[in-house]
Scaffold this active site. Structure first.
Site, PDB file in Angstrom:
ATOM      1  N   HIS A 118      68.528  40.873 -14.353  1.00 59.01           N
ATOM      2  CA  HIS A 118      68.875  40.963 -15.776  1.00 59.01           C
ATOM      3  C   HIS A 118      68.560  42.331 -16.367  1.00 59.01           C
ATOM      4  CE1 HIS A 118      64.559  39.745 -16.571  1.00 59.01           C
ATOM      5  NE2 HIS A 118      64.729  40.604 -17.562  1.00 59.01           N
ATOM      6  N   ASP A 149      67.545  36.196  -9.876  1.00 59.79           N
ATOM      7  CA  ASP A 149      67.209  37.244 -10.847  1.00 59.79           C
ATOM      8  C   ASP A 149      66.517  38.431 -10.187  1.00 59.79           C
ATOM      9  OD1 ASP A 149      67.181  38.580 -13.220  1.00 59.79           O
ATOM     10  OD2 ASP A 149      65.533  37.448 -14.118  1.00 59.79           O
ATOM     11  N   GLY A 227      60.402  44.794 -21.293  1.00 63.06           N
ATOM     12  CA  GLY A 227      60.208  46.103 -20.660  1.00 63.06           C
ATOM     13  C   GLY A 227      59.401  46.002 -19.389  1.00 63.06           C
ATOM     14  N   ASN A 228      58.582  44.938 -19.278  1.00 63.62           N
ATOM     15  CA  ASN A 228      57.832  44.685 -18.042  1.00 63.62           C
ATOM     16  C   ASN A 228      58.715  44.080 -16.949  1.00 63.62           C
ATOM     17  OD1 ASN A 228      54.988  44.260 -19.898  1.00 63.62           O
ATOM     18  ND2 ASN A 228      54.799  45.215 -17.889  1.00 63.62           N
ATOM     19  N   SER A 229      59.872  43.547 -17.347  1.00 63.28           N
ATOM     20  CA  SER A 229      60.738  42.859 -16.385  1.00 63.28           C
ATOM     21  C   SER A 229      61.058  43.748 -15.194  1.00 63.28           C
ATOM     22  CB  SER A 229      62.035  42.426 -17.060  1.00 63.28           C
ATOM     23  OG  SER A 229      61.809  41.403 -17.987  1.00 63.28           O
ATOM     24  N   LEU A 297      70.698  19.731   4.664  1.00 64.96           N
ATOM     25  CA  LEU A 297      70.768  18.412   5.291  1.00 64.96           C
ATOM     26  C   LEU A 297      72.208  17.984   5.519  1.00 64.96           C
ATOM     27  CD1 LEU A 297      68.056  16.392   3.298  1.00 64.96           C
ATOM     28  CD2 LEU A 297      67.816  17.598   5.475  1.00 64.96           C
ATOM     29  N   GLY A 298      73.132  18.512   4.721  1.00 69.92           N
ATOM     30  CA  GLY A 298      74.515  18.075   4.831  1.00 69.92           C
ATOM     31  C   GLY A 298      74.779  16.803   4.066  1.00 69.92           C
ATOM     32  N   VAL A 299      74.249  16.725   2.822  1.00 70.86           N
ATOM     33  CA  VAL A 299      74.481  15.554   1.984  1.00 70.86           C
ATOM     34  C   VAL A 299      74.774  16.012   0.557  1.00 70.86           C
ATOM     35  CG1 VAL A 299      72.992  14.007   3.316  1.00 70.86           C
ATOM     36  CG2 VAL A 299      72.019  15.332   1.422  1.00 70.86           C
TER      37      VAL A 299
END
Length: 416
Positions: A118, A149, A227-229, A297-299
């Protein structure tokens, strides 16, 4: 004698009397001529002047801090004037470029930098700044994983500025251990805050797409703000344990942006490490790509909790679990003997849509002892498994429970 003269005379006498009194007191308190020996004071050196925790924080910042970068973006919104007559187009105002600020950290000497998706989403231009260097360096996007993200960008900068940060093991984290956040909150360059790992908790929907690809997050009280992102969360060894991504706030907006309330969330670094080879290869990992890259699992399943109580009781279903709607032929679930539904009903989803679901298939109650309330619970167990490892499913079938061992595999998605 006038009143004014009397007052002046009294003031003068008072000063003189005070002076005599002070002199007399000073004389009476004169210390004896013999002086006691002075205690020897050893001056503190720099290391002794800090608490052990302070010294550790300083060392982490000095050793690892130069690997943190300032990410600036410039985005020019695109306006589609295709359907507007050409003679009218000059009258449409051109949108103004928008700027953004985030954080990131250096991964290697090749200039690869990890940040949040982001932070760079839709950016027309990305520039990177390094610690103690005012110059801006151009960067380009290499690979992205919007559902996680995270994004990988590459900067064109002198090799001397590239200070790779060491990646830790987020699976080994303990609640209560030290956490150091580095980044650029509100554009304040190269800021450090400190706290602890407050919790390792199920993702409350704060990080990623909400599809369960980031099942757990690191919660910390180290201050994280806009701003820390994209910046790193480190342990006391100076290892990156997470990517600072989101905050929780109950104080609303101040100055147009949410403020830290002591509850921040970071993406565990082991999730990013799992997909770094794909990101370096230039891939875009959307939801379908992530599903296809993981053991399955294929379900198809539907949460029992999504059914109205009257339907759950009518079909004698347990209170929680995942109803198996279909089983892919030849897949892991089919080989293990799991059964899909033969009867279907239509239910209304929370957003008002009518969805057809199976109602009489197996119900997955637990996976490796973990209760399954929604698809994210199942994905968390599958995501923790290495290639070839099996899981134990507790299954409800026609009113009785049984255990089934299944070996998840990377199964190609069926064409729909």
């Amino acid at each position: 004698m006038s009143l004014k003269t009397s007052a002046a005379t009294f003031g003068l006498l008072s000063v003189i009397a005070g002076g005599v009194l002070w002199w007399g007191m000073t004389r009476s308190q004169t210390p004896p001529t013999t002086t006691a020996p002075q205690a020897q004071v050893t001056p503190l050196n720099e290391a002794q002047g800090y608490l052990q925790n302070e010294q550790n924080t300083i060392e982490v910042v000095q050793n690892a801090g130069d690997g943190v970068v300032y990410v600036a973006t410039r985005t020019v919104p695109q306006v589609n004037l295709q359907d507007v007559p050409e003679f009218l187009r000059p009258f449409f105002a051109q949108p103004q470029p928008q700027s953004g600020v985030g954080s990131g950290f250096v991964l290697d000497s090749e200039g690869n930098i990890l940040t949040n998706y982001h932070v760079i989403e839709g950016a027309s231009e990305i520039t990177i700044k390094f610690h103690n260097d005012p110059k801006e360096y151009k960067a380009k996007v290499i690979g992205t994983a919007p559902a996680l993200d995270i994004a990988l960008v590459k900067v064109e900068a002198p090799a001397a500025l590239l200070k790779p940060m060491k990646l830790g093991d987020s699976d080994a984290l303990k609640v209560g251990q030290k956490a150091i956040a580095m980044g650029n909150p509100f554009g304040l360059e190269f800021t450090v805050t400190e706290g602890i790992v407050s919790a390792i908790r199920k993702n409350p929907g704060a990080v990623g797409s909400g599809d369960g690809f980031v099942p757990n997050v690191i919660q910390t009280d180290a201050a994280i703000n806009p701003g820390n992102s994209g910046g790193p969360l480190l342990n006391s060894k100076g290892e990156v344990i997470g990517i600072n991504t989101a905050i929780y706030t109950s104080s609303g907006l101040i100055g147009g942006q949410p403020q830290s309330a002591g509850v921040g969330f970071a993406i565990p670094i082991n999730i990013a490490k799992q997909y770094l080879p794909d990101l370096k290869a230039g891939k875009t990992l959307d939801t379908n790509a992530l599903i296809a890259s993981r053991p399955r699992l294929g379900v198809t399943v539907f949460p029992v909790a999504g059914l109205p109580d009257n339907l759950r009781q009518r079909y004698n279903l347990p209170e929680t679990g995942l109803i198996v709607g279909s089983v892919e032929p030849g897949g892991p679930a089919a080989k293990a003997g799991l059964r899909g539904s033969q009867r279907t009903i239509f239910v209304q989803t929370p957003d008002g849509r009518a969805e057809e679901i199976g109602i009489d298939g197996d119900v997955l109650l637990e996976a490796d002892g973990r209760s399954l309330r929604d698809i994210n619970d199942l994905r968390a167990v599958l995501g923790s498994k290495k290639a070839g490892e099996s899981i134990t499913l507790k299954v409800w079938r026609s009113g009785r429970t049984l255990e089934v061992r299944v070996a998840p595999q990377i199964v190609p998605l069926p064409n729909r």
